[in-house]
Design a protein around this motif. Structure first.
Motif, mmCIF file in Angstrom:
data_model
loop_
_atom_site.group_PDB
_atom_site.id
_atom_site.type_symbol
_atom_site.label_atom_id
_atom_site.label_comp_id
_atom_site.label_asym_id
_atom_site.label_seq_id
_atom_site.Cartn_x
_atom_site.Cartn_y
_atom_site.Cartn_z
ATOM 1 N N PHE A 170 0.836 -1.200 0.000
ATOM 2 C CA PHE A 170 0.000 0.000 0.000
ATOM 3 C C PHE A 170 0.875 1.256 0.000
ATOM 4 O O PHE A 170 0.679 2.172 -0.803
ATOM 5 N N ILE A 171 1.873 1.287 0.878
ATOM 6 C CA ILE A 171 2.769 2.447 0.979
ATOM 7 C C ILE A 171 3.549 2.630 -0.308
ATOM 8 O O ILE A 171 3.721 3.766 -0.789
ATOM 9 N N ARG A 172 4.024 1.543 -0.903
ATOM 10 C CA ARG A 172 4.734 1.638 -2.195
ATOM 11 C C ARG A 172 3.833 2.245 -3.266
ATOM 12 O O ARG A 172 4.274 3.075 -4.064
ATOM 13 N N GLY A 173 2.574 1.840 -3.274
ATOM 14 C CA GLY A 173 1.628 2.395 -4.242
ATOM 15 C C GLY A 173 1.437 3.889 -4.065
ATOM 16 O O GLY A 173 1.398 4.638 -5.042
ATOM 17 N N LEU A 174 1.349 4.322 -2.809
ATOM 18 C CA LEU A 174 1.221 5.757 -2.539
ATOM 19 C C LEU A 174 2.493 6.494 -2.950
ATOM 20 O O LEU A 174 2.427 7.585 -3.520
ATOM 21 N N ALA A 175 3.637 5.910 -2.661
ATOM 22 C CA ALA A 175 4.916 6.537 -3.010
ATOM 23 C C ALA A 175 5.052 6.681 -4.524
ATOM 24 O O ALA A 175 5.687 7.627 -5.003
#
Length: 143
Positions: free
Chosen positions: A67-72
């Protein structure tokens, strides 16, 4: 506009279907424009769903990292597709989404308290979650 949808609901309530409908409606299903993050994805081994409660903490961590990678990567539409029965379960997702400038919407899919719908959910959920477990999850649901 960058958007995060946090889906909440009982197994079999239609969260995954709702997520697919969102991607079709908001980004026309363009795979470069959305990411659906579901901890269930990690339980698939060679195309077969094999739930292991001892793997839950690890798989939830992997899902949060995805999820965090997608936001980044600034993917315009990111959807969290988990049951999220307790608020603490989705709080890290909410906080990181806000910190990274995403608009966040929490969506409760289905009716949590309706006993007849709980029966339907137990019959149609794709992971074999029993009615007793679904009823317990409904009782524990935090609003």
């Amino acid at each position: 506009m960058k958007q995060v949808f946090i889906l909440r609901g009982l197994p079999g309530s239609g969260k995954s279907f709702y997520a697919e409908q969102l991607t079709d409606e908001l980004v026309k299903g363009d795979e470069n424009q959305f990411l659906i993050c579901s901890t269930d994805d990690y339980f698939y081994q060679e195309g077969s769903y094999q739930f292991d409660k001892f793997k839950l903490p690890e798989y939830h961590s992997l899902n949060l990292a995805r999820f965090i990678r997608g936001l980044a990567q600034e993917i315009p539409l990111v959807i969290l597709d988990n049951t999220n029965i307790k608020k603490w379960e989705f709080l890290p997702y909410l906080e990181v989404a806000h910190a990274m400038g995403y608009q966040v919407k929490e969506v409760i899919v289905g009716d949590i308290k309706d006993k007849s719908l709980q029966h339907l959910y137990s019959q149609r959920n794709s992971h074999g979650v029993a009615l007793k477990t679904i009823s317990k999850m409904a009782y524990m649901f935090e609003w």
